[in-house]
Design a protein around this motif. Structure first.
Motif, PDB file in Angstrom:
ATOM      1  N   VAL A 186     -53.583  18.172   1.453  1.00 49.65           N
ATOM      2  CA  VAL A 186     -52.564  17.602   2.294  1.00 49.65           C
ATOM      3  C   VAL A 186     -52.581  15.995   1.147  1.00 49.65           C
ATOM      4  O   VAL A 186     -53.705  15.513   1.228  1.00 49.65           O
ATOM      5  CB  VAL A 186     -53.074  17.038   3.756  1.00 49.65           C
ATOM      6  CG1 VAL A 186     -52.003  16.311   4.322  1.00 49.65           C
ATOM      7  CG2 VAL A 186     -53.145  18.371   4.786  1.00 49.65           C
ATOM      8  N   TYR A 187     -51.104  16.233   1.152  1.00 48.49           N
ATOM      9  CA  TYR A 187     -50.380  14.280   0.499  1.00 48.49           C
ATOM     10  C   TYR A 187     -50.016  13.501   1.458  1.00 48.49           C
ATOM     11  O   TYR A 187     -49.314  13.992   1.741  1.00 48.49           O
ATOM     12  CB  TYR A 187     -50.100  14.892  -0.703  1.00 48.49           C
ATOM     13  CG  TYR A 187     -49.827  16.127  -1.536  1.00 48.49           C
ATOM     14  CD1 TYR A 187     -50.898  15.857  -2.794  1.00 48.49           C
ATOM     15  CD2 TYR A 187     -49.698  17.025  -1.259  1.00 48.49           C
ATOM     16  CE1 TYR A 187     -50.846  16.621  -3.398  1.00 48.49           C
ATOM     17  CE2 TYR A 187     -49.949  18.079  -2.210  1.00 48.49           C
ATOM     18  CZ  TYR A 187     -50.941  18.125  -3.867  1.00 48.49           C
ATOM     19  OH  TYR A 187     -51.079  18.750  -4.112  1.00 48.49           O
ATOM     20  N   THR A 188     -50.501  12.225   1.814  1.00 46.77           N
ATOM     21  CA  THR A 188     -49.729  10.742   2.418  1.00 46.77           C
ATOM     22  C   THR A 188     -49.470  10.492   1.599  1.00 46.77           C
ATOM     23  O   THR A 188     -49.820  10.032   0.640  1.00 46.77           O
ATOM     24  CB  THR A 188     -51.199  10.397   2.721  1.00 46.77           C
ATOM     25  OG1 THR A 188     -51.831  11.411   3.593  1.00 46.77           O
ATOM     26  CG2 THR A 188     -50.458   9.305   4.572  1.00 46.77           C
ATOM     27  N   VAL A 189     -47.707  10.438   1.229  1.00 47.32           N
ATOM     28  CA  VAL A 189     -46.881   9.524   0.692  1.00 47.32           C
ATOM     29  C   VAL A 189     -47.265   8.093   1.304  1.00 47.32           C
ATOM     30  O   VAL A 189     -46.967   7.140   1.847  1.00 47.32           O
ATOM     31  CB  VAL A 189     -45.115  10.225   1.112  1.00 47.32           C
ATOM     32  CG1 VAL A 189     -44.658   8.987  -0.154  1.00 47.32           C
ATOM     33  CG2 VAL A 189     -45.637  11.733   0.906  1.00 47.32           C
ATOM     34  N   GLN A 190     -47.445   7.600  -0.023  1.00 43.41           N
ATOM     35  CA  GLN A 190     -47.999   5.926  -0.040  1.00 43.41           C
ATOM     36  C   GLN A 190     -46.297   5.229   0.658  1.00 43.41           C
ATOM     37  O   GLN A 190     -45.177   5.572   0.272  1.00 43.41           O
ATOM     38  CB  GLN A 190     -48.287   5.485  -1.248  1.00 43.41           C
ATOM     39  CG  GLN A 190     -49.114   6.238  -1.767  1.00 43.41           C
ATOM     40  CD  GLN A 190     -49.969   5.806  -3.542  1.00 43.41           C
ATOM     41  OE1 GLN A 190     -49.721   4.553  -3.645  1.00 43.41           O
ATOM     42  NE2 GLN A 190     -50.112   6.948  -3.758  1.00 43.41           N
ATOM     43  N   PRO A 191     -46.241   3.953   1.168  1.00 42.56           N
ATOM     44  CA  PRO A 191     -45.551   3.186   1.034  1.00 42.56           C
ATOM     45  C   PRO A 191     -44.997   2.921  -0.374  1.00 42.56           C
ATOM     46  O   PRO A 191     -45.342   2.267  -1.032  1.00 42.56           O
ATOM     47  CB  PRO A 191     -46.493   2.450   2.040  1.00 42.56           C
ATOM     48  CG  PRO A 191     -47.292   2.232   2.158  1.00 42.56           C
ATOM     49  CD  PRO A 191     -47.866   3.418   1.480  1.00 42.56           C
ATOM     50  N   GLY A 192     -43.367   3.062   0.118  1.00 39.69           N
ATOM     51  CA  GLY A 192     -43.141   3.064  -1.586  1.00 39.69           C
ATOM     52  C   GLY A 192     -42.682   3.776  -2.451  1.00 39.69           C
ATOM     53  O   GLY A 192     -42.189   4.208  -3.866  1.00 39.69           O
ATOM     54  N   HIS A 193     -43.035   4.682  -2.350  1.00 40.97           N
ATOM     55  CA  HIS A 193     -43.426   5.920  -3.025  1.00 40.97           C
ATOM     56  C   HIS A 193     -42.413   7.234  -2.412  1.00 40.97           C
ATOM     57  O   HIS A 193     -41.880   7.652  -1.140  1.00 40.97           O
ATOM     58  CB  HIS A 193     -44.651   6.339  -3.252  1.00 40.97           C
ATOM     59  CG  HIS A 193     -44.941   5.458  -4.113  1.00 40.97           C
ATOM     60  ND1 HIS A 193     -46.505   3.652  -3.754  1.00 40.97           N
ATOM     61  CD2 HIS A 193     -45.858   5.925  -4.880  1.00 40.97           C
ATOM     62  CE1 HIS A 193     -46.124   3.227  -5.045  1.00 40.97           C
ATOM     63  NE2 HIS A 193     -46.338   4.816  -5.713  1.00 40.97           N
ATOM     64  N   TYR A 194     -42.427   8.483  -3.226  1.00 41.65           N
ATOM     65  CA  TYR A 194     -41.623   9.140  -2.522  1.00 41.65           C
ATOM     66  C   TYR A 194     -41.791  10.796  -3.469  1.00 41.65           C
ATOM     67  O   TYR A 194     -42.716  10.205  -4.582  1.00 41.65           O
ATOM     68  CB  TYR A 194     -40.415   9.355  -3.301  1.00 41.65           C
ATOM     69  CG  TYR A 194     -39.089   8.435  -2.176  1.00 41.65           C
ATOM     70  CD1 TYR A 194     -38.698   8.880  -1.141  1.00 41.65           C
ATOM     71  CD2 TYR A 194     -39.213   6.764  -3.295  1.00 41.65           C
ATOM     72  CE1 TYR A 194     -38.233   7.498  -0.182  1.00 41.65           C
ATOM     73  CE2 TYR A 194     -39.075   6.047  -2.311  1.00 41.65           C
ATOM     74  CZ  TYR A 194     -38.057   6.474  -1.213  1.00 41.65           C
ATOM     75  OH  TYR A 194     -37.514   5.381  -0.674  1.00 41.65           O
ATOM     76  N   PHE A 195     -42.152  12.092  -2.577  1.00 37.81           N
ATOM     77  CA  PHE A 195     -42.320  12.776  -2.883  1.00 37.81           C
ATOM     78  C   PHE A 195     -42.261  13.970  -3.419  1.00 37.81           C
ATOM     79  O   PHE A 195     -40.926  14.165  -3.153  1.00 37.81           O
ATOM     80  CB  PHE A 195     -43.326  13.583  -1.591  1.00 37.81           C
ATOM     81  CG  PHE A 195     -44.668  14.563  -2.264  1.00 37.81           C
ATOM     82  CD1 PHE A 195     -45.865  14.125  -2.522  1.00 37.81           C
ATOM     83  CD2 PHE A 195     -43.690  16.298  -2.580  1.00 37.81           C
ATOM     84  CE1 PHE A 195     -47.132  15.483  -2.721  1.00 37.81           C
ATOM     85  CE2 PHE A 195     -45.394  16.999  -3.130  1.00 37.81           C
ATOM     86  CZ  PHE A 195     -46.899  16.483  -3.072  1.00 37.81           C
ATOM     87  N   MET A 196     -42.144  14.297  -4.279  1.00 39.43           N
ATOM     88  CA  MET A 196     -40.546  15.526  -5.232  1.00 39.43           C
ATOM     89  C   MET A 196     -41.035  16.294  -5.862  1.00 39.43           C
ATOM     90  O   MET A 196     -42.849  17.091  -6.042  1.00 39.43           O
ATOM     91  CB  MET A 196     -40.342  14.070  -6.476  1.00 39.43           C
ATOM     92  CG  MET A 196     -40.465  13.342  -7.429  1.00 39.43           C
ATOM     93  SD  MET A 196     -38.032  12.810  -5.719  1.00 39.43           S
ATOM     94  CE  MET A 196     -38.512  11.317  -5.767  1.00 39.43           C
ATOM     95  N   MET A 197     -39.965  17.879  -5.608  1.00 43.40           N
ATOM     96  CA  MET A 197     -40.852  19.266  -5.952  1.00 43.40           C
ATOM     97  C   MET A 197     -39.755  19.382  -6.112  1.00 43.40           C
ATOM     98  O   MET A 197     -38.308  19.380  -6.285  1.00 43.40           O
ATOM     99  CB  MET A 197     -40.983  19.664  -4.265  1.00 43.40           C
ATOM    100  CG  MET A 197     -42.535  19.637  -4.125  1.00 43.40           C
ATOM    101  SD  MET A 197     -42.995  20.171  -2.177  1.00 43.40           S
ATOM    102  CE  MET A 197     -43.198  21.512  -2.884  1.00 43.40           C
ATOM    103  N   GLY A 198     -39.477  21.044  -7.323  1.00 45.77           N
ATOM    104  CA  GLY A 198     -38.565  21.556  -7.440  1.00 45.77           C
ATOM    105  C   GLY A 198     -38.247  22.795  -6.530  1.00 45.77           C
ATOM    106  O   GLY A 198     -38.913  22.988  -5.673  1.00 45.77           O
ATOM    107  N   ASP A 199     -37.257  23.382  -7.015  1.00 44.00           N
ATOM    108  CA  ASP A 199     -36.679  24.186  -6.014  1.00 44.00           C
ATOM    109  C   ASP A 199     -36.979  25.790  -7.052  1.00 44.00           C
ATOM    110  O   ASP A 199     -37.275  26.773  -6.004  1.00 44.00           O
ATOM    111  CB  ASP A 199     -35.692  24.673  -5.852  1.00 44.00           C
ATOM    112  CG  ASP A 199     -34.504  23.167  -5.245  1.00 44.00           C
ATOM    113  OD1 ASP A 199     -35.223  22.496  -4.099  1.00 44.00           O
ATOM    114  OD2 ASP A 199     -33.825  23.278  -5.285  1.00 44.00           O
TER     115      ASP A 199
END
Length: 258
Positions: A186-199
């Motif tokens: 499980v990744y918890t997205v930090q404040p002011g950050h974004y989680f990116m993935m490719g299709d």
């Protein structure tokens, strides 16, 4: 030389100098306009890898809107440290395809899809993306034709994903649901950050890989991918321009990116 001849020659030199100066001014003005447009409005970007197949293909050329998320030092060519943070900033929406500077070096351009917003918990289980403990809707559709590691054409599973907000897009699973990143912590997205993935889920170095990409700070966002303005097959040869018309993907020209 007569006085009239001298006067004519002098006038000719002045006209030549005036014409040269006007040309220089036009070039400078054009360069300034180009810098302003690139910094504040749109930046062209080309797709060098297959991490966003089937949405974006190698050889796609697109415009990225710089104003969508406001501006940071990375909005300016060469990222000069003129200020920190973002001005006129706004939050990306889940599902946006975003160009950003790789956090590892703050200089390499990457392009991925936003799947996690600040505070979200992201996990992949058996190839299915989970957001805040719930699997997103995933519907199997017609297989997609792509290439494997050896350049051979293969058919791979394609899915239509629907985010909680109702936006949809397509992904492929080249290795089925048993790829390296198809089961994660499980990744918890930090404040002011974004989680990116490719299709292209099994062929994308993205936020799942914390050592090489990780979560992306808001300051690193460059802009949102908007429209494909040109597309040419990756097999087109630079040295055979007469063949280019046959390699251009005419059906992708001016296609909106979703």
């Amino acid at each position: 030389m007569s006085d009239n001849a001298k006067k004519y020659a002098g006038d000719s030199v002045k006209k030549d100098e005036s014409g040269l100066w006007e040309t220089i001014k036009v070039i400078i003005q054009a360069l300034l306009i180009a810098v302003v447009v690139r910094t504040l409005l749109f930046q062209p970007f080309n797709i060098p890898s297959g991490s966003l197949i089937p949405t974006l293909l190698i050889g796609d050329y697109l415009f990225v809107s710089k104003y969508s998320y406001g501006y940071s030092k990375h909005s300016i060519p060469f990222s000069p440290p003129l200020f920190s943070g973002r001005i006129f900033g706004s939050m990306p929406k889940r599902g946006d395809i975003v160009v950003f500077k790789l956090p590892k070096d703050n200089s390499t351009d990457y392009i991925k899809r936003v799947v996690g917003l600040p505070g979200d918990k992201i996990q992949v289980i058996g190839g299915v993306l989970h957001i805040n403990g719930k699997p997103i809707q995933r519907e199997r559709v017609e297989d997609y034709q792509t290439t494997d590691l050896y350049g051979r054409t293969i058919s791979v599973p394609r899915y239509k994903e629907t985010f909680p907000e109702g936006t949809t897009h397509y992904v492929i699973e080249r290795d089925g649901d048993r790829g390296y990143w198809d089961n994660t912590n499980v990744y918890t997205v930090q404040p002011g950050h974004y989680f990116m993935m490719g299709d292209n889920r099994d062929n994308s170095t993205d936020s799942r890989d914390e050592a090489n990409v990780g979560q992306v700070p808001a300051e690193n966002l460059v802009g949102r991918a908007e429209i494909i303005f040109f597309s040419i097959d990756e097999n087109a040869s630079l040295w055979r321009p007469w063949e280019w018309p046959g390699y251009i993907r005419w059906n992708r020209m001016f296609e909106r990116i979703r």
